[in-house]
Design a protein around this motif. Structure first.
Motif, PDB file in Angstrom:
ATOM      1  N   GLY A  23       5.099  89.772  16.320  1.00 44.81           N
ATOM      2  CA  GLY A  23       4.422  89.398  15.088  1.00 44.81           C
ATOM      3  C   GLY A  23       5.231  88.422  14.262  1.00 44.81           C
ATOM      4  N   PHE A  24       6.556  88.560  14.305  1.00 47.87           N
ATOM      5  CA  PHE A  24       7.427  87.637  13.581  1.00 47.87           C
ATOM      6  C   PHE A  24       7.267  86.213  14.114  1.00 47.87           C
ATOM      7  N   MET A  25       7.262  86.080  15.425  1.00 48.33           N
ATOM      8  CA  MET A  25       7.107  84.747  16.020  1.00 48.33           C
ATOM      9  C   MET A  25       5.728  84.166  15.719  1.00 48.33           C
ATOM     10  N   ALA A  26       4.692  85.010  15.821  1.00 48.57           N
ATOM     11  CA  ALA A  26       3.343  84.530  15.532  1.00 48.57           C
ATOM     12  C   ALA A  26       3.188  84.179  14.055  1.00 48.57           C
ATOM     13  N   ALA A  27       3.834  84.948  13.175  1.00 50.49           N
ATOM     14  CA  ALA A  27       3.730  84.707  11.739  1.00 50.49           C
ATOM     15  C   ALA A  27       4.332  83.361  11.354  1.00 50.49           C
ATOM     16  N   THR A  28       5.432  83.002  12.001  1.00 44.66           N
ATOM     17  CA  THR A  28       6.039  81.703  11.732  1.00 44.66           C
ATOM     18  C   THR A  28       5.069  80.581  12.100  1.00 44.66           C
ATOM     19  N   GLY A  29       4.430  80.705  13.268  1.00 45.34           N
ATOM     20  CA  GLY A  29       3.443  79.703  13.681  1.00 45.34           C
ATOM     21  C   GLY A  29       2.248  79.661  12.752  1.00 45.34           C
ATOM     22  N   LEU A  30       1.774  80.834  12.292  1.00 44.27           N
ATOM     23  CA  LEU A  30       0.628  80.875  11.380  1.00 44.27           C
ATOM     24  C   LEU A  30       0.957  80.219  10.043  1.00 44.27           C
ATOM     25  N   ALA A  31       2.171  80.478   9.543  1.00 43.28           N
ATOM     26  CA  ALA A  31       2.573  79.892   8.265  1.00 43.28           C
ATOM     27  C   ALA A  31       2.625  78.372   8.351  1.00 43.28           C
ATOM     28  N   VAL A  32       3.210  77.870   9.433  1.00 38.84           N
ATOM     29  CA  VAL A  32       3.300  76.415   9.617  1.00 38.84           C
ATOM     30  C   VAL A  32       1.902  75.821   9.801  1.00 38.84           C
ATOM     31  N   ALA A  33       1.049  76.527  10.567  1.00 37.50           N
ATOM     32  CA  ALA A  33      -0.312  76.029  10.800  1.00 37.50           C
ATOM     33  C   ALA A  33      -1.114  76.016   9.500  1.00 37.50           C
ATOM     34  N   LYS A  34      -0.952  77.047   8.671  1.00 36.86           N
ATOM     35  CA  LYS A  34      -1.701  77.099   7.413  1.00 36.86           C
ATOM     36  C   LYS A  34      -1.246  76.007   6.451  1.00 36.86           C
ATOM     37  N   ALA A  35      -0.004  75.566   6.579  1.00 38.75           N
ATOM     38  CA  ALA A  35       0.524  74.507   5.716  1.00 38.75           C
ATOM     39  C   ALA A  35       0.263  73.115   6.279  1.00 38.75           C
ATOM     40  N   ALA A  36      -0.349  73.040   7.472  1.00 36.22           N
ATOM     41  CA  ALA A  36      -0.590  71.745   8.109  1.00 36.22           C
ATOM     42  C   ALA A  36      -1.657  70.956   7.362  1.00 36.22           C
ATOM     43  N   LYS A  37      -1.603  69.646   7.469  1.00 39.36           N
ATOM     44  CA  LYS A  37      -2.577  68.782   6.806  1.00 39.36           C
ATOM     45  C   LYS A  37      -3.896  68.731   7.581  1.00 39.36           C
ATOM     46  N   SER A  38      -3.816  68.832   8.906  1.00 40.08           N
ATOM     47  CA  SER A  38      -5.026  68.773   9.725  1.00 40.08           C
ATOM     48  C   SER A  38      -5.839  70.062   9.585  1.00 40.08           C
ATOM     49  N   LYS A  98      -7.421  75.531   9.438  1.00 39.35           N
ATOM     50  CA  LYS A  98      -8.535  76.463   9.278  1.00 39.35           C
ATOM     51  C   LYS A  98      -8.472  77.683  10.204  1.00 39.35           C
ATOM     52  N   PRO A  99      -8.161  77.526  11.504  1.00 37.38           N
ATOM     53  CA  PRO A  99      -8.039  78.731  12.344  1.00 37.38           C
ATOM     54  C   PRO A  99      -6.973  79.705  11.833  1.00 37.38           C
ATOM     55  N   SER A 113       2.476  88.936   7.603  1.00 42.51           N
ATOM     56  CA  SER A 113       3.759  88.229   7.586  1.00 42.51           C
ATOM     57  C   SER A 113       3.538  86.725   7.495  1.00 42.51           C
ATOM     58  N   GLY A 114       2.485  86.231   8.151  1.00 42.34           N
ATOM     59  CA  GLY A 114       2.172  84.806   8.078  1.00 42.34           C
ATOM     60  C   GLY A 114       1.896  84.367   6.649  1.00 42.34           C
ATOM     61  N   GLU A 115       1.198  85.211   5.887  1.00 42.55           N
ATOM     62  CA  GLU A 115       0.925  84.882   4.486  1.00 42.55           C
ATOM     63  C   GLU A 115       2.210  84.916   3.656  1.00 42.55           C
ATOM     64  N   ILE A 116       3.093  85.855   3.964  1.00 38.66           N
ATOM     65  CA  ILE A 116       4.387  85.926   3.271  1.00 38.66           C
ATOM     66  C   ILE A 116       5.208  84.671   3.555  1.00 38.66           C
ATOM     67  N   PHE A 117       5.262  84.286   4.827  1.00 31.31           N
ATOM     68  CA  PHE A 117       6.033  83.093   5.195  1.00 31.31           C
ATOM     69  C   PHE A 117       5.408  81.822   4.625  1.00 31.31           C
ATOM     70  N   TYR A 118       4.074  81.788   4.573  1.00 24.87           N
ATOM     71  CA  TYR A 118       3.400  80.615   3.991  1.00 24.87           C
ATOM     72  C   TYR A 118       3.772  80.465   2.515  1.00 24.87           C
ATOM     73  N   GLY A 119       3.775  81.584   1.802  1.00 25.56           N
ATOM     74  CA  GLY A 119       4.173  81.535   0.403  1.00 25.56           C
ATOM     75  C   GLY A 119       5.608  81.053   0.241  1.00 25.56           C
TER      76      GLY A 119
END
Length: 269
Positions: free
Chosen positions: A55-70, A75-76, A132-138
């Motif tokens: 989950g830690f590894m996936a959360a890092t990817g989700l945070a970066v993806a949520k911060a992406a411009k594309s 959106k996913p 965790s992805g939302e925490i990392f995004y913040g």
């Protein structure tokens, strides 16, 4: 003393299929309850550690993806986080079990997914990855612009800048909140017992055995405090390990600027 040692030998690893297969039926001793509930904790630790690591590894990817411009990347990630943060974990277990049960009828390759060791683990992984992805995004959004500008000044770009500047800073900012998420994840593993995922051959987690003794003795005031004691010990271990990591992440800062861990237990997901 000898009887208790024999009980530990017979039931200490029962939850993973080693030792006595039949559970005691009467004249329950305190040693039996402590041993069997402790044996069930093996599964809780298994669910917690694997879900936390992946989950830690996936959360890092989700945070970066949520911060992406594309938007095709952003959106996913946003919808994944919204879905698993917006619905109760208990309901996620039930929907996942029936989904895997339906897929099992399509192909035998999905047979393991209806077992708790894999199916429930996938649900916990997705759930903690979303939170965790939302925490990392913040934390990503809170990185000081000066840190990024300094990295640019040194000629760091792309992966090198992310690995050396952005990712460590993100972790440092997110770690106190992420520690609380890790604690809650281990507590949430007790929900597996209440879901549709079956306990194979009466080899369940700690709550399974605590519930067994409570039903047989009509006295919940012995097995449940034992269960709580195990989780308190587990929580202290998690806090200690995460505290060491937190000190490592903040070792370059002056003492008065270091972020301290604060335990904020969640009563409900």
């Amino acid at each position: 003393m000898d009887d208790c040692l024999q009980t530990i030998v017979d039931y200490g690893l029962r939850s993973v299929g080693i030792g006595q297969r039949l559970l005691p039926k009467e004249d329950f001793t305190l040693c039996q309850q402590v041993t069997l509930i402790g044996s069930g904790m093996i599964w809780n630790v298994y669910f917690g550690i694997l879900a936390l690591v992946f989950g830690f590894m996936a959360a890092t990817g989700l945070a970066v993806a949520k911060a992406a411009k594309s938007k095709w990347i952003r959106k996913p990630a946003e919808w994944f986080i919204f879905l698993f943060r917006g619905s109760p974990l208990f309901i996620q277990f039930f929907f996942a079990y029936f989904l895997f049960l339906s897929l099992k009828g399509v192909s035998p390759i999905f047979n393991p997914f209806t077992s708790a060791w894999l199916g429930a683990l996938i649900v916990l992984f997705c759930n903690t990855a979303a939170y965790s992805g939302e925490i990392f995004y913040g934390a990503l959004q809170s990185i000081p612009k000066g840190d990024v500008e300094a990295a640019d000044a040194y000629g760091l770009t792309g992966w090198s800048r992310f690995k050396r500047v952005i990712w460590p800073t993100m972790l440092r900012l997110a770690w106190p909140a992420y520690t609380n998420e890790a604690i809650f994840l281990f507590h949430a593993t007790t929900l597996v017992f209440f879901t549709g995922f079956p306990a194979w051959q009466q080899r369940g987690d700690a709550l399974y055995y605590a519930n067994y003794f409570a039903d047989k003795t009509f006295n919940p005031f012995v097995p449940y405090p034992i269960l709580a004691g195990y989780f308190i010990i587990l929580t202290l271990i998690v806090i200690s390990i995460f505290g060491l990591v937190n000190r490592h992440l903040n070792k370059h800062l002056p003492q008065h600027q270091r972020r301290k861990l604060k335990l904020r237990p969640k009563l409900i997901r």
